[in-house]
Design an enzyme around this catalytic site. Sequence first.
Site, PDB file in Angstrom:
ATOM      1  N   ARG A  66      64.418 -12.804  64.702  1.00 36.44           N
ATOM      2  CA  ARG A  66      64.460 -13.450  65.923  1.00 36.44           C
ATOM      3  C   ARG A  66      64.816 -14.841  65.670  1.00 36.44           C
ATOM      4  O   ARG A  66      65.177 -15.701  66.496  1.00 36.44           O
ATOM      5  CB  ARG A  66      63.421 -13.087  66.928  1.00 36.44           C
ATOM      6  CG  ARG A  66      63.484 -11.620  67.494  1.00 36.44           C
ATOM      7  CD  ARG A  66      62.143 -11.424  68.336  1.00 36.44           C
ATOM      8  NE  ARG A  66      60.823 -11.225  67.683  1.00 36.44           N
ATOM      9  CZ  ARG A  66      60.622 -10.307  66.940  1.00 36.44           C
ATOM     10  NH1 ARG A  66      61.273  -9.231  66.985  1.00 36.44           N
ATOM     11  NH2 ARG A  66      59.435 -10.400  66.329  1.00 36.44           N
ATOM     12  N   GLU A 103      48.781  -7.872  57.085  1.00 38.01           N
ATOM     13  CA  GLU A 103      47.617  -7.143  57.226  1.00 38.01           C
ATOM     14  C   GLU A 103      47.404  -6.243  56.571  1.00 38.01           C
ATOM     15  O   GLU A 103      46.432  -5.784  55.634  1.00 38.01           O
ATOM     16  CB  GLU A 103      47.569  -6.796  58.729  1.00 38.01           C
ATOM     17  CG  GLU A 103      46.061  -6.649  59.305  1.00 38.01           C
ATOM     18  CD  GLU A 103      45.972  -6.540  60.615  1.00 38.01           C
ATOM     19  OE1 GLU A 103      47.160  -6.816  61.496  1.00 38.01           O
ATOM     20  OE2 GLU A 103      45.153  -6.021  61.199  1.00 38.01           O
TER      21      GLU A 103
HETATM   22  P1  AMP Z   1      52.886 -14.275  61.092  1.00 36.35           P
HETATM   23  O1  AMP Z   1      53.298 -14.367  59.741  1.00 36.35           O
HETATM   24  O2  AMP Z   1      51.401 -13.805  61.299  1.00 36.35           O
HETATM   25  O3  AMP Z   1      52.788 -15.887  61.527  1.00 36.35           O
HETATM   26  O4  AMP Z   1      53.703 -13.637  62.102  1.00 36.35           O
HETATM   27  C1  AMP Z   1      54.971 -13.938  62.500  1.00 36.35           C
HETATM   28  C2  AMP Z   1      56.109 -13.093  62.508  1.00 36.35           C
HETATM   29  O5  AMP Z   1      55.692 -11.881  63.032  1.00 36.35           O
HETATM   30  C3  AMP Z   1      57.179 -13.656  63.575  1.00 36.35           C
HETATM   31  O6  AMP Z   1      58.485 -13.393  62.733  1.00 36.35           O
HETATM   32  C4  AMP Z   1      56.880 -12.773  64.688  1.00 36.35           C
HETATM   33  O7  AMP Z   1      58.349 -12.557  65.242  1.00 36.35           O
HETATM   34  C5  AMP Z   1      56.191 -11.633  64.374  1.00 36.35           C
HETATM   35  N1  AMP Z   1      55.085 -11.368  65.260  1.00 36.35           N
HETATM   36  C6  AMP Z   1      53.963 -11.546  64.735  1.00 36.35           C
HETATM   37  N2  AMP Z   1      52.870 -11.045  65.944  1.00 36.35           N
HETATM   38  C7  AMP Z   1      53.888 -10.900  66.775  1.00 36.35           C
HETATM   39  C8  AMP Z   1      53.332 -10.756  68.443  1.00 36.35           C
HETATM   40  N3  AMP Z   1      52.159 -10.481  68.950  1.00 36.35           N
HETATM   41  N4  AMP Z   1      54.558 -10.707  69.126  1.00 36.35           N
HETATM   42  C9  AMP Z   1      55.887 -10.738  68.651  1.00 36.35           C
HETATM   43  N5  AMP Z   1      55.929 -11.163  67.560  1.00 36.35           N
HETATM   44  C10 AMP Z   1      55.095 -11.208  66.638  1.00 36.35           C
END
Ligand code: AMP
Length: 178
Positions: A66, A103
């Site tokens: 995205r 995770e």
């Molecule tokens: P993080 O690495 O934990 O910051 O997660 C970010 C990535 O995971 C991004 O590329 C987001 O598109 C996806 N992502 C994580 N959590 C969500 C969520 N609750 N809704 C949509 N996309 C998420």
Amino acid sequence: MTTTTASVAAIRKAIRDVPDFPKPGILFKDITPVLHDPRLLKSAITLMAQPFEVERIDVVLGIEARGFIFGSAIASYLHAGFVPVRKSGKLPWRTKTVSYALEYGEDTLQIHTDAVAEGAHVLIVDDLLATGGTAGAVLKLVEECRGHVAGLSVLVELEFLKGRERLSPCRVASVVQY
Ligand code: AMP
């Protein structure tokens, strides 16, 4: 209400909560209704690009998938180039690789070795900042290329997951916060 406040409110209203996607316990923030509405799409791109308008940005790095949607449009707005950061095995030429913890398990991202010139000013773009693990991995890739990170721009920030703190001192700009 200013035009910006109205646009942010309209984007927030359009973002759809999808419970238990892609797995139980995750509240997925679905941004496709924002993309679908011509007015909201344009506002989203403008609001994500504007904080970096007065900065030197040579390339925008979009994170698969995205981050590509917003990244290329923001690059065009800022008169910068666009670089895709992709999941493992998707880029055709020589790559630099970074692995980062999820995770459960691990994920890998790659960038072409010639995508960020030494000293290039880089803006990282994704749709959403959660824990900051993904963006943190991209920061490492840029450092390896000896690029300079001007900041991270996202449409959505899940503030309670404290991704911004994890990425400190990287500048983070978000349009909608939860
Ligand atoms: P993080 O690495 O934990 O910051 O997660 C970010 C990535 O995971 C991004 O590329 C987001 O598109 C996806 N992502 C994580 N959590 C969500 C969520 N609750 N809704 C949509 N996309 C998420």
